[in-house]
Design a protein around this motif. Structure first.
Motif, PDB file in Angstrom:
ATOM      1  N   TYR A 161       0.888  -1.167   0.000  1.00 59.27           N
ATOM      2  CA  TYR A 161       0.000   0.000   0.000  1.00 59.27           C
ATOM      3  C   TYR A 161       0.922   1.213   0.000  1.00 59.27           C
ATOM      4  CZ  TYR A 161      -3.076   3.762   1.131  1.00 59.27           C
ATOM      5  OH  TYR A 161      -3.729   4.965   1.071  1.00 59.27           O
ATOM      6  N   ASN A 162       0.918   1.966  -1.070  1.00 60.51           N
ATOM      7  CA  ASN A 162       1.882   3.073  -1.223  1.00 60.51           C
ATOM      8  C   ASN A 162       1.219   4.436  -1.238  1.00 60.51           C
ATOM      9  OD1 ASN A 162       2.946   0.755  -3.477  1.00 60.51           O
ATOM     10  ND2 ASN A 162       4.308   1.295  -1.813  1.00 60.51           N
ATOM     11  N   GLY A 163      -0.005   4.495  -0.761  1.00 57.78           N
ATOM     12  CA  GLY A 163      -0.675   5.794  -0.714  1.00 57.78           C
ATOM     13  C   GLY A 163      -1.843   5.832  -1.675  1.00 57.78           C
ATOM     14  N   GLY A 198      12.242   8.155  -2.612  1.00 55.26           N
ATOM     15  CA  GLY A 198      11.235   8.201  -1.559  1.00 55.26           C
ATOM     16  C   GLY A 198      10.695   9.602  -1.324  1.00 55.26           C
ATOM     17  N   THR A 199      10.112   9.779  -0.151  1.00 59.71           N
ATOM     18  CA  THR A 199       9.399  11.029   0.131  1.00 59.71           C
ATOM     19  C   THR A 199      10.272  12.078   0.818  1.00 59.71           C
ATOM     20  OG1 THR A 199       8.653  10.173   2.268  1.00 59.71           O
ATOM     21  CG2 THR A 199       7.183   9.820   0.389  1.00 59.71           C
ATOM     22  N   ARG A 200      11.392  11.688   1.435  1.00 64.70           N
ATOM     23  CA  ARG A 200      12.164  12.642   2.238  1.00 64.70           C
ATOM     24  C   ARG A 200      13.532  12.994   1.640  1.00 64.70           C
ATOM     25  NH1 ARG A 200       7.808  12.391   4.106  1.00 64.70           N
ATOM     26  NH2 ARG A 200       7.127  12.903   6.219  1.00 64.70           N
ATOM     27  N   ALA A 231       4.581  11.219 -11.149  1.00 66.19           N
ATOM     28  CA  ALA A 231       3.707  12.108 -10.367  1.00 66.19           C
ATOM     29  C   ALA A 231       3.178  11.411  -9.123  1.00 66.19           C
ATOM     30  CB  ALA A 231       2.560  12.628 -11.229  1.00 66.19           C
ATOM     31  N   GLN A 232       4.097  10.916  -8.332  1.00 67.60           N
ATOM     32  CA  GLN A 232       3.778  10.234  -7.073  1.00 67.60           C
ATOM     33  C   GLN A 232       2.691   9.166  -7.195  1.00 67.60           C
ATOM     34  OE1 GLN A 232       4.257  12.561  -3.603  1.00 67.60           O
ATOM     35  NE2 GLN A 232       4.304  10.678  -2.420  1.00 67.60           N
ATOM     36  N   LEU A 233       2.702   8.457  -8.321  1.00 68.53           N
ATOM     37  CA  LEU A 233       1.817   7.288  -8.417  1.00 68.53           C
ATOM     38  C   LEU A 233       2.287   6.253  -7.417  1.00 68.53           C
ATOM     39  CD1 LEU A 233       1.381   6.218 -12.154  1.00 68.53           C
ATOM     40  CD2 LEU A 233      -0.409   6.794 -10.524  1.00 68.53           C
ATOM     41  N   PRO A 234       1.335   5.513  -6.803  1.00 71.95           N
ATOM     42  CA  PRO A 234       1.774   4.435  -5.916  1.00 71.95           C
ATOM     43  C   PRO A 234       2.709   3.468  -6.650  1.00 71.95           C
ATOM     44  CG  PRO A 234      -0.582   4.799  -5.689  1.00 71.95           C
ATOM     45  CD  PRO A 234      -0.131   5.642  -6.849  1.00 71.95           C
ATOM     46  N   LEU A 235       3.827   3.166  -5.996  1.00 71.71           N
ATOM     47  CA  LEU A 235       4.855   2.329  -6.651  1.00 71.71           C
ATOM     48  C   LEU A 235       4.311   0.987  -7.113  1.00 71.71           C
ATOM     49  CD1 LEU A 235       8.203   2.544  -4.658  1.00 71.71           C
ATOM     50  CD2 LEU A 235       7.628   3.554  -6.869  1.00 71.71           C
ATOM     51  N   HIS A 236       3.350   0.424  -6.372  1.00 70.63           N
ATOM     52  CA  HIS A 236       2.917  -0.914  -6.789  1.00 70.63           C
ATOM     53  C   HIS A 236       2.111  -0.861  -8.085  1.00 70.63           C
ATOM     54  CE1 HIS A 236      -0.954  -0.179  -4.713  1.00 70.63           C
ATOM     55  NE2 HIS A 236      -1.417  -1.101  -5.535  1.00 70.63           N
ATOM     56  N   HIS A 246      16.844   2.893  -6.008  1.00 74.97           N
ATOM     57  CA  HIS A 246      16.181   3.593  -4.894  1.00 74.97           C
ATOM     58  C   HIS A 246      17.109   3.781  -3.703  1.00 74.97           C
ATOM     59  CE1 HIS A 246      15.509   0.018  -2.334  1.00 74.97           C
ATOM     60  NE2 HIS A 246      15.278  -0.638  -3.452  1.00 74.97           N
ATOM     61  N   HIS A 247      16.560   4.448  -2.697  1.00 78.45           N
ATOM     62  CA  HIS A 247      17.329   4.897  -1.540  1.00 78.45           C
ATOM     63  C   HIS A 247      17.268   3.930  -0.362  1.00 78.45           C
ATOM     64  CE1 HIS A 247      13.206   5.573  -0.674  1.00 78.45           C
ATOM     65  NE2 HIS A 247      13.447   6.102   0.510  1.00 78.45           N
ATOM     66  N   GLY A 248      16.676   2.758  -0.563  1.00 78.07           N
ATOM     67  CA  GLY A 248      16.636   1.762   0.508  1.00 78.07           C
ATOM     68  C   GLY A 248      15.477   1.927   1.475  1.00 78.07           C
ATOM     69  N   GLY A 270       9.348   0.782   2.573  1.00 73.71           N
ATOM     70  CA  GLY A 270       8.189   0.510   1.715  1.00 73.71           C
ATOM     71  C   GLY A 270       8.607   0.281   0.273  1.00 73.71           C
ATOM     72  N   THR A 271       9.603   1.032  -0.171  1.00 65.80           N
ATOM     73  CA  THR A 271      10.083   0.896  -1.541  1.00 65.80           C
ATOM     74  C   THR A 271      10.711  -0.482  -1.746  1.00 65.80           C
ATOM     75  OG1 THR A 271      10.452   3.274  -1.615  1.00 65.80           O
ATOM     76  CG2 THR A 271      11.613   1.940  -3.260  1.00 65.80           C
ATOM     77  N   THR A 272      11.564  -0.887  -0.815  1.00 66.92           N
ATOM     78  CA  THR A 272      12.232  -2.194  -0.907  1.00 66.92           C
ATOM     79  C   THR A 272      11.193  -3.317  -0.941  1.00 66.92           C
ATOM     80  OG1 THR A 272      14.061  -1.287   0.379  1.00 66.92           O
ATOM     81  CG2 THR A 272      13.935  -3.687   0.229  1.00 66.92           C
TER      82      THR A 272
HETATM   83  P1  TYD Z   1       9.873   4.473   2.036  1.00 65.64           P
HETATM   84  O1  TYD Z   1      10.223   3.577   0.903  1.00 65.64           O
HETATM   85  O2  TYD Z   1       9.891   3.828   3.377  1.00 65.64           O
HETATM   86  O3  TYD Z   1      10.830   5.724   1.937  1.00 65.64           O
HETATM   87  P2  TYD Z   1      10.818   7.153   2.682  1.00 65.64           P
HETATM   88  O4  TYD Z   1      10.347   6.925   4.094  1.00 65.64           O
HETATM   89  O5  TYD Z   1      12.250   7.590   2.607  1.00 65.64           O
HETATM   90  O6  TYD Z   1       9.923   8.037   1.915  1.00 65.64           O
HETATM   91  O7  TYD Z   1       8.418   5.077   1.871  1.00 65.64           O
HETATM   92  C1  TYD Z   1       7.979   5.739   0.750  1.00 65.64           C
HETATM   93  C2  TYD Z   1       6.602   5.233   0.410  1.00 65.64           C
HETATM   94  O8  TYD Z   1       6.003   6.127  -0.521  1.00 65.64           O
HETATM   95  C3  TYD Z   1       6.617   3.868  -0.242  1.00 65.64           C
HETATM   96  O9  TYD Z   1       5.481   3.119   0.150  1.00 65.64           O
HETATM   97  C4  TYD Z   1       6.519   4.182  -1.712  1.00 65.64           C
HETATM   98  C5  TYD Z   1       5.672   5.425  -1.704  1.00 65.64           C
HETATM   99  N1  TYD Z   1       5.879   6.299  -2.883  1.00 65.64           N
HETATM  100  C6  TYD Z   1       5.191   6.003  -4.060  1.00 65.64           C
HETATM  101  O10 TYD Z   1       4.452   4.994  -4.092  1.00 65.64           O
HETATM  102  N2  TYD Z   1       5.353   6.793  -5.156  1.00 65.64           N
HETATM  103  C7  TYD Z   1       6.181   7.872  -5.143  1.00 65.64           C
HETATM  104  O11 TYD Z   1       6.299   8.574  -6.174  1.00 65.64           O
HETATM  105  C8  TYD Z   1       6.892   8.181  -3.933  1.00 65.64           C
HETATM  106  C9  TYD Z   1       7.820   9.363  -3.857  1.00 65.64           C
HETATM  107  C10 TYD Z   1       6.714   7.366  -2.827  1.00 65.64           C
END
Ligand code: TYD
Length: 382
Positions: free
Chosen positions: A195-197, A220-222, A274-279, A290-292, A295-297
């Motif tokens: 679940y990526n948002g 990621g987001t940060r 455009a911040q689409l959920p990764l899945h 990616h940055h490790g 959720g991304t991993t």
């Molecule tokens: P995470 O991978 O833990 O990295 P961080 O805490 O450094 O942001 O969490 C990011 C989550 O956001 C992960 O579930 C993936 C999601 N995400 C997307 O699905 N699409 C995006 O474009 C971005 C930026 C994040």
């Protein structure tokens, strides 16, 4: 049951709590998520009930300042960084303690669910005399973080007549056995359901046949934020959008709209997701850089996509080592991560089909683990 889910202060730490929250909700339990105010829309977008556990807070604040507000220097070396992170998570728990305690004393949950380093969960569970469940989120959760966290929480534990954090009644372990064979004591393995948002409409390109390999690039987001204390994340992303198309690949950048705006006009062969959920994106990609992030991993594992990880924060270094040992990916230390080194490793990953084969094996293992719904049945029997 009434179940209070206590969540921390970034998308990365909140989103992996959503599948178990929904599984509990779908089984008929009442679920309330308590998180800092800056996570309100992340929780309500997921269709879950939210209550603020405190004002907005970000990890860099609690990592960089002690309880007295004095600046804490960033140590170096994994053996020093892990306790530093543990103390940061403990200070986050202290910030949220009053808020979570007051909600819990009024709402009277039967159970608390929280993530491994969400120490406010076990503190409040101990105060109420109720059990708590740990939602694991990393492939490996270094014990040094918890030990240092418990040390920092000495005064709060003493107030409860305790010398250590109470043990979880059950830990939900998202690591497939192909990455870590040993079961963790007191845990059950659970399938990671991505679940990526908030969902957007699936763009057409995701379903179109691709002529070139497609590489997803995300920090990621940060990490890509200019205000992030991790220097260099944004500029590395900027360099990579120019460097990676040189591999003959199409590049999909997963970043917030604000980050994409700051990147300026995208070069030929680069698309912003455009911040689409990764899945939604990853099943249509051949690899991810990616940055490790946790959720991304996990989402890349669930999609069976090989990973080139540049693990930024020490708390995920062990997870990155497990990933590399499995043969489903490569890693580059963030300190050594030049655009050239990343492009070379990405090219090696694209060339060698064994990375994809291993990644798909891990995906098959992951999807055969008990689902969150099955985990709920175990929780109900505790
Ligand atoms: P995470 O991978 O833990 O990295 P961080 O805490 O450094 O942001 O969490 C990011 C989550 O956001 C992960 O579930 C993936 C999601 N995400 C997307 O699905 N699409 C995006 O474009 C971005 C930026 C994040």
């Amino acid at each position: 049951m009434k179940i209070l889910v206590t969540a921390s202060c970034s998308e990365g730490l909140v989103l992996p709590l959503v599948p178990i929250s929904w599984a509990l909700r779908s089984a008929g339990h009442e679920v309330l998520v308590a998180a800092p105010a800056n996570m309100a829309s992340v929780v309500t977008d997921a269709g879950l009930a939210f209550v603020a556990s405190g004002p907005p807070v970000e990890m860099p604040e609690v990592l960089s300042f002690d309880r007295q507000g004095n600046r804490v220097p960033m140590p170096s070396g994994e053996e020093n960084l892990l306790p530093h992170i543990g103390r940061g998570y403990a200070r986050l728990a202290v910030r949220l303690l009053e808020g979570v305690r007051s909600v819990a004393e009024r709402w009277r949950p039967d159970l608390i669910v929280t993530e491994t380093y969400g120490f406010v969960g076990p503190l409040v569970a101990a105060r109420l005399g109720i059990p708590w469940i740990e939602q694991g989120m990393r492939l490996s959760s270094p014990a040094a973080i918890t030990a240092a966290g418990a040390g920092e929480l000495g005064p709060e534990l003493a107030e409860l007549g305790l010398t250590d954090l109470p043990a979880a009644a059950l830990s939900l372990d998202l690591c497939p056995p192909g990455l870590r064979r040993e079961d963790l004591p007191g845990s059950m393995r659970m399938r990671f359901v991505p679940y990526n948002g908030r969902m957007e409409n699936l763009p057409g390109w995701v379903l179109e046949e691709r002529e070139r390999p497609r590489v997803c690039l995300t920090f990621g987001t940060r990490v890509p934020l200019n205000r992030s204390p991790i220097r260099g994340g944004f500029s590395l992303l900027e360099e990579l959008i120019h460097r990676l198309p040189g591999l003959g690949a199409e590049v999909v950048v997963a970043a917030s709209d604000a980050v994409v705006r700051d990147l300026g006009p995208l070069p030929e062969g680069v698309r912003a997701a455009a911040q689409l959920p990764l899945h939604q994106i990853l099943p249509a990609c051949d690899m991810i850089v990616h940055h490790g992030g946790v959720g991304t991993t996990l989402t890349a594992l669930a999609a069976g996509v090989p990973q080139l990880t540049i693990p930024v924060i020490a708390e995920v270094w062990e997870s990155a080592r497990l990933l590399v040992a499995s043969g489903a990916g490569r890693q580059i230390a963030f300190a050594d991560a030049t655009a050239d080194a990343i492009a070379d490793n990405a090219a090696a990953l694209l060339r060698d089909p064994s990375y994809g084969e291993k990644a798909r094996l891990l995906r098959d293992q992951l999807v055969s683990l008990p689902s969150p719904a099955e985990a709920v049945r175990t929780i109900e029997r505790l």
